[in-house]
Design a protein around this motif. Sequence first.
Motif, PDB file in Angstrom:
ATOM      1  N   VAL A  72      -1.182  -3.518   9.162  1.00 53.37           N
ATOM      2  CA  VAL A  72      -2.166  -4.172   8.666  1.00 53.37           C
ATOM      3  C   VAL A  72      -2.502  -4.677   7.045  1.00 53.37           C
ATOM      4  CG1 VAL A  72      -4.714  -4.687   8.706  1.00 53.37           C
ATOM      5  CG2 VAL A  72      -3.392  -3.935  10.825  1.00 53.37           C
ATOM      6  N   MET A  73      -2.451  -3.657   6.575  1.00 56.35           N
ATOM      7  CA  MET A  73      -2.450  -3.494   5.020  1.00 56.35           C
ATOM      8  C   MET A  73      -1.305  -4.477   4.201  1.00 56.35           C
ATOM      9  SD  MET A  73      -4.250   0.238   4.144  1.00 56.35           S
ATOM     10  CE  MET A  73      -4.092  -0.189   2.364  1.00 56.35           C
ATOM     11  N   LEU A  74      -0.028  -4.082   4.884  1.00 57.56           N
ATOM     12  CA  LEU A  74       1.057  -4.975   4.652  1.00 57.56           C
ATOM     13  C   LEU A  74       0.855  -6.278   4.600  1.00 57.56           C
ATOM     14  CD1 LEU A  74       3.867  -4.840   3.434  1.00 57.56           C
ATOM     15  CD2 LEU A  74       4.667  -4.323   5.779  1.00 57.56           C
ATOM     16  N   GLY A  75       0.525  -6.723   5.782  1.00 58.00           N
ATOM     17  CA  GLY A  75       0.090  -7.893   6.140  1.00 58.00           C
ATOM     18  C   GLY A  75      -0.857  -8.629   5.174  1.00 58.00           C
ATOM     19  N   LEU A  76      -1.942  -7.851   5.062  1.00 58.05           N
ATOM     20  CA  LEU A  76      -3.022  -8.396   4.008  1.00 58.05           C
ATOM     21  C   LEU A  76      -2.447  -8.437   2.704  1.00 58.05           C
ATOM     22  CD1 LEU A  76      -5.958  -6.425   5.299  1.00 58.05           C
ATOM     23  CD2 LEU A  76      -5.896  -8.777   5.782  1.00 58.05           C
ATOM     24  N   VAL A  77      -1.600  -7.761   2.197  1.00 55.81           N
ATOM     25  CA  VAL A  77      -0.946  -7.947   0.969  1.00 55.81           C
ATOM     26  C   VAL A  77      -0.112  -9.017   0.858  1.00 55.81           C
ATOM     27  CG1 VAL A  77       0.649  -6.791  -0.616  1.00 55.81           C
ATOM     28  CG2 VAL A  77      -1.213  -5.342   0.290  1.00 55.81           C
ATOM     29  N   ILE A  78       0.720  -9.371   2.044  1.00 59.18           N
ATOM     30  CA  ILE A  78       1.569 -10.275   1.908  1.00 59.18           C
ATOM     31  C   ILE A  78       0.350 -11.615   1.909  1.00 59.18           C
ATOM     32  CG2 ILE A  78       3.097 -11.743   3.518  1.00 59.18           C
ATOM     33  CD1 ILE A  78       4.124  -9.090   4.250  1.00 59.18           C
ATOM     34  N   GLY A  79      -0.406 -11.684   2.894  1.00 58.58           N
ATOM     35  CA  GLY A  79      -1.445 -12.846   2.950  1.00 58.58           C
ATOM     36  C   GLY A  79      -1.817 -12.963   1.310  1.00 58.58           C
ATOM     37  N   SER A  80      -2.508 -11.912   0.617  1.00 59.60           N
ATOM     38  CA  SER A  80      -2.978 -12.350  -0.606  1.00 59.60           C
ATOM     39  C   SER A  80      -1.794 -12.885  -1.528  1.00 59.60           C
ATOM     40  CB  SER A  80      -3.464 -10.831  -1.196  1.00 59.60           C
ATOM     41  OG  SER A  80      -2.424 -10.112  -1.362  1.00 59.60           O
ATOM     42  N   TYR A  81      -0.544 -12.510  -1.431  1.00 58.66           N
ATOM     43  CA  TYR A  81       0.512 -12.911  -2.259  1.00 58.66           C
ATOM     44  C   TYR A  81       0.414 -14.500  -2.018  1.00 58.66           C
ATOM     45  CZ  TYR A  81       2.006  -8.772  -4.625  1.00 58.66           C
ATOM     46  OH  TYR A  81       1.921  -7.685  -5.351  1.00 58.66           O
ATOM     47  N   VAL A  82       0.581 -14.809  -0.647  1.00 61.09           N
ATOM     48  CA  VAL A  82       0.661 -16.168  -0.256  1.00 61.09           C
ATOM     49  C   VAL A  82      -0.666 -16.965  -0.818  1.00 61.09           C
ATOM     50  CG1 VAL A  82       0.456 -17.836   1.650  1.00 61.09           C
ATOM     51  CG2 VAL A  82       2.008 -15.785   1.701  1.00 61.09           C
ATOM     52  N   GLN A  83      -1.895 -16.263  -0.974  1.00 61.95           N
ATOM     53  CA  GLN A  83      -3.049 -17.119  -1.509  1.00 61.95           C
ATOM     54  C   GLN A  83      -2.753 -17.216  -2.902  1.00 61.95           C
ATOM     55  OE1 GLN A  83      -6.321 -14.719  -0.139  1.00 61.95           O
ATOM     56  NE2 GLN A  83      -6.515 -16.005   1.514  1.00 61.95           N
ATOM     57  N   LEU A  84      -2.290 -16.054  -3.674  1.00 58.83           N
ATOM     58  CA  LEU A  84      -1.921 -16.184  -5.071  1.00 58.83           C
ATOM     59  C   LEU A  84      -1.091 -17.325  -5.367  1.00 58.83           C
ATOM     60  CD1 LEU A  84      -2.597 -14.803  -7.710  1.00 58.83           C
ATOM     61  CD2 LEU A  84      -0.456 -13.205  -7.360  1.00 58.83           C
ATOM     62  N   THR A  85       0.030 -17.288  -4.856  1.00 62.01           N
ATOM     63  CA  THR A  85       1.021 -18.254  -5.028  1.00 62.01           C
ATOM     64  C   THR A  85       0.365 -19.703  -4.904  1.00 62.01           C
ATOM     65  OG1 THR A  85       2.896 -16.783  -4.241  1.00 62.01           O
ATOM     66  CG2 THR A  85       3.123 -19.219  -4.412  1.00 62.01           C
ATOM     67  N   ALA A  86      -0.354 -19.861  -3.888  1.00 60.72           N
ATOM     68  CA  ALA A  86      -1.031 -21.411  -3.649  1.00 60.72           C
ATOM     69  C   ALA A  86      -1.885 -21.634  -4.619  1.00 60.72           C
ATOM     70  CB  ALA A  86      -1.624 -21.314  -2.277  1.00 60.72           C
TER      71      ALA A  86
END
Length: 179
Positions: A72-86
């Motif tokens: 779950v934490m890995l998924g959240l980190v990936i999601g935050s990277y997606v948001q950061l890129t956007a």
Amino acid sequence: MASNNRRNTHRNYGHVDAYRSNLAYDFNTLERQRETPKARPRIRTIARPKVHVRPAERVSVSAILGFAVAGVMLGLVIGSYVQLTALSDSVVSLKKELSVLQTENVTLMTAYERTFDLNTVENAAKSAGMSKPSHSQIYYIDMGAPDSASVYLTDNASAAQQFLVNIRNCVQAIAEYFA
């Protein structure tokens, strides 16, 4: 010893020495070879020692929960990277828009200053037939008394009721502001 060396230098055909016998005169050679049983090669079997196998261990519930939390934490980190890129992409586009707007602002301010230049305004006023006022056209008003205002209530409401109405109006204004 010399006879042994001599014997080893000659070829052997089966069990019969080639130099000692003449197979042409020995008619029973083939029958003897057929009658003698061929020795089977012995197959050696190796007995392995018995290995004691451990029973399968159960997976701990805390290990499963730990891996689930890590996933779950890995998924959240990936999601935050997606948001950061956007967000980075939107910041870049907004910076481009800001630079375009700043260029447009400079252009418009230059045009504004040109239109409200004092010489331009005087020339436009003179061309419209306007002139500066004379001393007889200028009047000064003396307002030596302080400003004051009076509010008259038309209702015969008490001060407490009027206070509650004012509080209600204030709360409504705050609600409208945040709505």
